[in-house]
Design a protein around this motif. Structure first.
Motif, short mmCIF file in Angstrom:
data_model
loop_
_atom_site.label_atom_id
_atom_site.label_comp_id
_atom_site.label_asym_id
_atom_site.label_seq_id
_atom_site.Cartn_x
_atom_site.Cartn_y
_atom_site.Cartn_z
N PHE A 37 77.27 90.14 -72.15
CA PHE A 37 76.61 89.50 -73.28
C PHE A 37 77.00 90.19 -74.59
CE2 PHE A 37 73.56 88.04 -69.96
CZ PHE A 37 73.72 86.68 -70.19
N LEU A 38 77.19 91.50 -74.55
CA LEU A 38 77.57 92.23 -75.75
C LEU A 38 78.94 91.78 -76.25
CD1 LEU A 38 76.48 94.51 -77.57
CD2 LEU A 38 77.77 96.13 -76.16
N SER A 39 79.82 91.44 -75.33
CA SER A 39 81.20 91.10 -75.70
C SER A 39 81.41 89.61 -75.94
CB SER A 39 82.17 91.57 -74.60
OG SER A 39 81.91 90.86 -73.39
N ASP A 40 80.55 88.76 -75.37
CA ASP A 40 80.84 87.33 -75.41
C ASP A 40 79.69 86.49 -75.96
OD1 ASP A 40 82.86 85.42 -74.95
OD2 ASP A 40 81.87 84.73 -73.12
N SER A 41 78.68 87.14 -76.57
CA SER A 41 77.56 86.45 -77.20
C SER A 41 77.27 87.13 -78.53
CB SER A 41 76.32 86.47 -76.29
OG SER A 41 76.59 85.85 -75.05
N VAL A 42 76.35 86.58 -79.29
CA VAL A 42 75.98 87.18 -80.57
C VAL A 42 74.62 87.87 -80.43
CG1 VAL A 42 75.41 86.72 -83.00
CG2 VAL A 42 77.26 85.45 -81.88
N ARG A 43 74.61 89.19 -80.71
CA ARG A 43 73.36 89.93 -80.58
C ARG A 43 72.49 89.70 -81.82
NH1 ARG A 43 73.56 96.10 -78.95
NH2 ARG A 43 74.56 96.32 -81.00
N VAL A 44 71.24 89.33 -81.56
CA VAL A 44 70.29 89.07 -82.63
C VAL A 44 69.91 90.39 -83.30
CG1 VAL A 44 67.95 88.28 -83.10
CG2 VAL A 44 69.42 86.97 -81.56
N SER A 45 69.93 90.40 -84.64
CA SER A 45 69.60 91.61 -85.41
C SER A 45 69.23 91.20 -86.82
CB SER A 45 70.79 92.57 -85.42
OG SER A 45 71.87 92.01 -86.16
N ASP A 46 69.02 92.17 -87.69
CA ASP A 46 68.76 91.86 -89.09
C ASP A 46 69.99 91.24 -89.75
OD1 ASP A 46 66.12 92.66 -89.15
OD2 ASP A 46 66.62 94.75 -89.59
N ALA A 47 71.17 91.50 -89.18
CA ALA A 47 72.41 91.00 -89.76
C ALA A 47 72.86 89.68 -89.14
CB ALA A 47 73.53 92.04 -89.58
N GLN A 48 72.37 89.35 -87.93
CA GLN A 48 72.78 88.14 -87.23
C GLN A 48 71.55 87.43 -86.68
OE1 GLN A 48 77.10 88.96 -85.40
NE2 GLN A 48 75.56 90.20 -84.38
N PHE A 49 71.43 86.12 -86.99
CA PHE A 49 70.27 85.34 -86.58
C PHE A 49 68.98 86.09 -86.95
CE2 PHE A 49 73.56 83.62 -83.75
CZ PHE A 49 73.38 82.24 -83.94
N ALA A 50 68.89 86.47 -88.23
CA ALA A 50 67.78 87.30 -88.69
C ALA A 50 66.42 86.62 -88.46
CB ALA A 50 67.96 87.65 -90.16
N HIS A 51 66.38 85.28 -88.58
CA HIS A 51 65.10 84.59 -88.37
C HIS A 51 64.64 84.72 -86.92
CE1 HIS A 51 67.82 81.50 -86.86
NE2 HIS A 51 66.79 80.84 -86.38
N LEU A 52 65.59 84.75 -85.96
CA LEU A 52 65.22 84.97 -84.56
C LEU A 52 64.77 86.40 -84.34
CD1 LEU A 52 68.05 83.04 -82.62
CD2 LEU A 52 65.72 82.27 -83.14
N ASN A 53 65.41 87.33 -85.04
CA ASN A 53 65.02 88.74 -84.91
C ASN A 53 63.59 88.95 -85.41
OD1 ASN A 53 65.84 91.35 -84.05
ND2 ASN A 53 66.01 91.99 -86.19
N ASP A 54 63.23 88.27 -86.51
CA ASP A 54 61.86 88.35 -87.01
C ASP A 54 60.88 87.81 -85.98
OD1 ASP A 54 62.69 89.43 -89.39
OD2 ASP A 54 62.64 87.54 -90.51
N MET A 55 61.22 86.68 -85.37
CA MET A 55 60.35 86.09 -84.35
C MET A 55 60.18 87.02 -83.16
SD MET A 55 61.55 82.15 -84.02
CE MET A 55 62.02 81.21 -85.46
N LEU A 56 61.29 87.64 -82.74
CA LEU A 56 61.25 88.54 -81.59
C LEU A 56 60.33 89.73 -81.86
CD1 LEU A 56 62.32 89.41 -78.80
CD2 LEU A 56 64.27 90.46 -79.97
N ARG A 57 60.47 90.33 -83.04
CA ARG A 57 59.62 91.47 -83.37
C ARG A 57 58.16 91.05 -83.50
NH1 ARG A 57 63.76 94.18 -87.59
NH2 ARG A 57 63.07 92.36 -88.80
N ASP A 58 57.94 89.87 -84.09
CA ASP A 58 56.57 89.36 -84.20
C ASP A 58 55.95 89.15 -82.81
OD1 ASP A 58 56.70 89.36 -86.92
OD2 ASP A 58 56.94 87.20 -87.15
N ALA A 59 56.73 88.55 -81.90
CA ALA A 59 56.23 88.27 -80.55
C ALA A 59 55.87 89.58 -79.83
CB ALA A 59 57.27 87.49 -79.75
N CYS A 60 56.74 90.57 -79.94
CA CYS A 60 56.47 91.86 -79.29
C CYS A 60 55.26 92.54 -79.93
CB CYS A 60 57.69 92.77 -79.39
SG CYS A 60 59.09 92.21 -78.38
N TYR A 61 55.08 92.36 -81.24
CA TYR A 61 53.92 92.93 -81.93
C TYR A 61 52.64 92.26 -81.47
CZ TYR A 61 50.78 94.26 -85.74
OH TYR A 61 49.72 94.73 -86.46
N ILE A 62 52.65 90.93 -81.39
CA ILE A 62 51.45 90.19 -81.01
C ILE A 62 51.02 90.52 -79.58
CG2 ILE A 62 50.56 87.86 -80.52
CD1 ILE A 62 52.23 86.88 -82.92
#
Length: 390
Positions: free
Chosen positions: A72-97
């Motif tokens: 996945f690291l080599s053949d997909s896009v890892r979600v982060s503040d730099a890539q798919f940032a809106h998904l990264n926000d959702m992920l952190r929110d979900a883990c927080y909730i």
């Protein structure tokens, strides 16, 4: 008590600006709070299946988890503040909730099929496809991310990974009769558990998104595509009602045959189950801050869990409109004239409607069962790749 949190207005990557609103946080929440009783029961049954412990221990040491991560690291896009940032926000929110301390890595994989999954043995990985990202709006996607975080909190990723591996292995050893039968027995049990676990994760998604309409819309889109103007939530839920109650005993058997190859329950059924839970007292108690906590898990009685599961099954069976479930409920309750009920349930098909001998009736019934099996096989096509929102 749960506490309020808010997410600010933002406009990122062309996604719609989401108005700020309050969401509850569930500090220290145990996965027992949202797990469907059928999920826990099916997992217990799975663990008791002959040979499962041996397979589980063997695969835990053999599965190439590091290779999976590198893939996945080599053949997909890892979600982060730099890539798919809106998904990264959702992920952190979900883990927080849900108070998941370690945020699992998340990847976006190029695949037009809308799908998501949580896999991994030691540490979970969340993967969503581009088809899903492009299909859902902000709030619908938030429910999906919460769904996957719910899988992670419940520890489902381990069994999902084993299911994927065994499904692949079953194809490779199909030419070995006994070997394939042994593997398929475990695969069938894993699929039964995973279908139930999806109901649990749907509830986790609702706890994260806290927007039942968004959860309903997401499920409708997975079933019918991005045509919301052509769809209606009430009509969609009416489909689930019709599916459960329509037909006779033959239809009940066909339902079972159709669902066996699947890892996910049918989408309309998931929507109906989630709506029922959203309107329940159990859900309201969680929203009010009254829920089981992780630090109490060690004191949980297995026998109490069994009793809760049994009570849930009994209630579901009693309230079910499915013809087969009604019949089973009547048998359990000692209802009279069960032979007549069975004959009427199968619509007087073949020998049931005539005055022939007992052997003739059995023959007709056998013929009918064979036909049903054929239809069920034709209707039950599908595999892991076609199911969504893992």
């Amino acid at each position: 008590m749960g506490e309020d949190m808010s997410d600010g207005d933002r406009q990122q990557n062309g996604h719609e600006k989401v108005p700020s609103r309050q969401r509850r946080r569930f500090e220290g929440i145990s996965s027992r709070a949202y797990e469907h009783p059928a999920d826990r029961s099916a997992l217990v049954a799975l663990r008791r299946l002959s040979g499962f412990d041996t397979v589980f221990k063997a695969l835990s040491g053999l599965l190439p988890e590091r290779s999976l991560r590198l893939l996945f690291l080599s053949d997909s896009v890892r979600v982060s503040d730099a890539q798919f940032a809106h998904l990264n926000d959702m992920l952190r929110d979900a883990c927080y909730i849900l108070d998941l301390k370690k945020v699992p890595p998340m990847y976006v994989n190029q695949d037009p099929q809308p799908n998501a999954m949580c896999i991994g043995l030691d540490d979970p990985i969340i993967v969503v496809t581009t088809g899903l990202v492009e299909l859902l709006d902000e709030e619908e996607m938030r429910a999906v991310v919460g769904h996957e975080v719910g899988h992670a909190l419940s520890g489902h990723s381990v069994y999902r990974t084993i299911l994927l591996f065994l499904t692949s292995l079953a194809v490779r050893v199909a030419w070995i009769p006994l070997g394939n039968l042994a593997i398929m027995a475990i695969v069938t049990a894993l699929r039964e558990w995973f279908r139930k676990s999806e109901l649990s994760a749907d509830r986790a998604g609702l706890l994260v998104g806290q927007d039942l309409r968004a959860s309903m819309r997401g499920l409708m889109k997975i079933a019918g595509g991005n045509h919301l103007h052509e769809m209606n939530v009430d009509a969609f839920l009416a489909q689930a009602e019709e599916y459960e109650s329509a037909g006779d005993l033959r239809d009940s058997v066909l339902k079972i045959l159709n669902v066996l190859p699947r890892t996910h329950p049918f989408t309309a059924v998931r929507a109906a189950e989630l709506k029922k839970w959203a309107e329940s007292r159990d859900h309201q108690r969680i929203m009010d801050g009254h829920y089981p906590r992780r630090d109490e898990d060690k004191d949980t009685s297995v026998s109490d869990s069994f009793r809760q599961s049994a009570a849930s099954y009994a209630t579901d069976m009693k309230n079910s409109k499915d013809p087969l479930m009604k019949l089973v409920s009547d048998i359990a309750g000692g209802a009279g004239d069960l032979g007549g009920r069975v004959r009427r349930g199968f619509g007087g098909f073949g020998g049931f409607g005539g005055s022939g001998s007992g052997s003739g009736t059995d023959g007709a019934a056998g013929k009918d069962s064979g036909g049903s099996g054929k239809d069920g096989g034709a209707g039950g096509t599908g595999d892991e790749g076609t199911d969504s929102r893992g």
